[in-house]
Design a protein around this motif. Structure first.
Motif, short mmCIF file in Angstrom:
data_model
loop_
_atom_site.label_atom_id
_atom_site.label_comp_id
_atom_site.label_asym_id
_atom_site.label_seq_id
_atom_site.Cartn_x
_atom_site.Cartn_y
_atom_site.Cartn_z
N ASP A 9 -7.57 -5.59 11.00
CA ASP A 9 -7.94 -4.29 10.42
C ASP A 9 -6.68 -3.57 9.92
N TYR A 45 -2.60 0.94 9.04
CA TYR A 45 -1.93 1.79 8.04
C TYR A 45 -2.19 3.26 8.34
N ASN A 46 -3.44 3.61 8.57
CA ASN A 46 -3.78 5.01 8.83
C ASN A 46 -3.09 5.55 10.08
N LYS A 60 -6.29 -1.62 7.38
CA LYS A 60 -6.53 -0.23 7.00
C LYS A 60 -6.31 0.72 8.18
N LYS A 93 0.83 -1.20 0.00
CA LYS A 93 0.00 0.00 0.00
C LYS A 93 0.87 1.26 0.00
N TRP A 97 -9.70 -3.34 1.30
CA TRP A 97 -8.38 -3.72 1.78
C TRP A 97 -8.30 -5.24 1.91
#
Length: 354
Positions: A316, A321-322, A318, A197, A298
């Motif tokens: 999770d 990553y955030n 995503k 990503k 994702w």
């Protein structure tokens, strides 16, 4: 086959600089020890860039462009950054003049954070008419002292933002994989997904690139189209409380570019104290198996809890990553507003979806 790249290596005092061609980080350590006649083993030295970034992994080392200036330091130590050396030089060269007035004396009796702040204020406006210039050929003094293949200011700043995000990735990966309680297959899968990503998003180099000021969400620069960055305030504040608000434009001059190194991308939910422990807890929840499963666009790892009535549990990725790499959890702050104390009220996780 890995090709040799040339690097410039110096010591913390910047007194000696040698060129060394190597294929990997381990080879660089061995050749540095030989060139500088050091009484260290390869495991007892580290390298850092001039802005203070420690080269912590082979993968990060391979991303560095040829002719990058690297500083060797004993393991666990750090050399002064360019910004700190600039301050020291100004102090030494102008000592007689600077001691002449009460206000100037006050400048050097305050803590370093405030010294850097005031120095940045002094530098505001230098070469202001050249701010809009971009190409190295048009503003060569901005690039003075840099070992870079970048031909524009925007390209150079893009790479500096990438360096900061790559550092977060490699440090997080190494810290988690070194924890024995974390299932290695789950950790490996997670970081393969995060890296994929990041590559897709070009390691968020857009954050420092003023050409991306019109972008959206996490693909937008933190600065405006002129290149001015505004301090976003301490982690527990909605904005910078100083008046005037801290700001800097590294595109103005070489000096401003150097001072920019002292600004921080600060995690609201702390990476080391909060995000990493929460990720480890999620990875320990069960043995994850890799399946072709998507949640909200994702790819995820699926965990089947055996001998229970619970539904399948998804990692999770995503949210992880955030919290590690995006402005959802990053604030760009002046050194004065960077609080290194524990962010007790900012909790990460649990990074599981059911």
């Amino acid at each position: 086959m890995t090709v040799s790249k040339g690097f410039k290596v110096t010591d913390a005092d910047r007194k000696t600089r040698v060129g060394i061609a190597v294929k990997n980080l381990d080879e660089l350590k061995k050749k540095t020890i030989d060139k500088f006649k050091l009484k260290f083993s390869p495991g007892q030295i580290d390298f850092q860039t001039t802005d203070g970034t420690i080269i912590e992994s082979e993968e990060y080392f391979q991303t560095l462009p040829p002719q990058t200036l690297l500083i060797w330091v004993p393991a666990g130590e750090k050399a002064h950054t360019d910004a700190e050396i600039l301050y020291k030089t100004i102090r030494e060269v102008n000592e007689e003049y600077l001691n002449a007035g009460e206000k100037i004396q006050e400048f050097f009796t305050e803590k370093m954070k405030n010294k850097v702040y005031k120095l940045a204020e002094v530098l505001k406006g230098l070469d202001a008419e050249k701010t809009k210039l971009s190409a190295k050929a048009d503003h060569p003094e901005w690039f003075e002292g840099l070992n870079t293949t970048a031909k524009t200011k925007e390209d150079y700043m893009f790479r500096r933002a990438q360096d900061r995000i790559r550092t977060y990735f490699y440090k997080t990966r190494d810290e988690i994989k070194n924890r024995r309680e974390v299932p290695i297959n789950a950790a490996t899968y997670l970081f393969l997904e995060l890296d994929a990503k990041l590559k897709l998003n070009k390691y968020h180099g857009c954050y420092f690139n003023r050409a991306n000021s019109a972008g959206t969400d996490n693909m937008k620069s933190i600065c405006d189209r002129e290149g001015t960055f505004q301090c976003q305030g301490r982690w527990d504040k909605e904005q910078c409380l100083y008046s005037p608000r801290h700001s800097i434009n590294p595109y103005v001059s070489r000096e401003s570019r150097i001072i920019f190194q002292t600004w921080n991308l600060d995690h609201y939910k702390e990476r080391s104290r909060s995000v990493i422990p929460a990720v480890c807890a999620a990875l320990r929840t069960a043995d994850f198996t890799v399946e072709d499963t998507e949640v909200d666009g994702w790819q995820v790892a699926l965990s089947k809890k055996e001998n229970t009535t619970h539904r399948n549990v998804f990692l999770d990725i995503k949210s992880i990553y955030n919290d590690l790499f995006t402005l959802n959890n990053l604030k760009f702050v002046h050194i004065v507003c960077h609080d290194k104390g524990a962010h007790y009220s900012a909790k990460a996780g649990p990074y599981l979806l059911q």
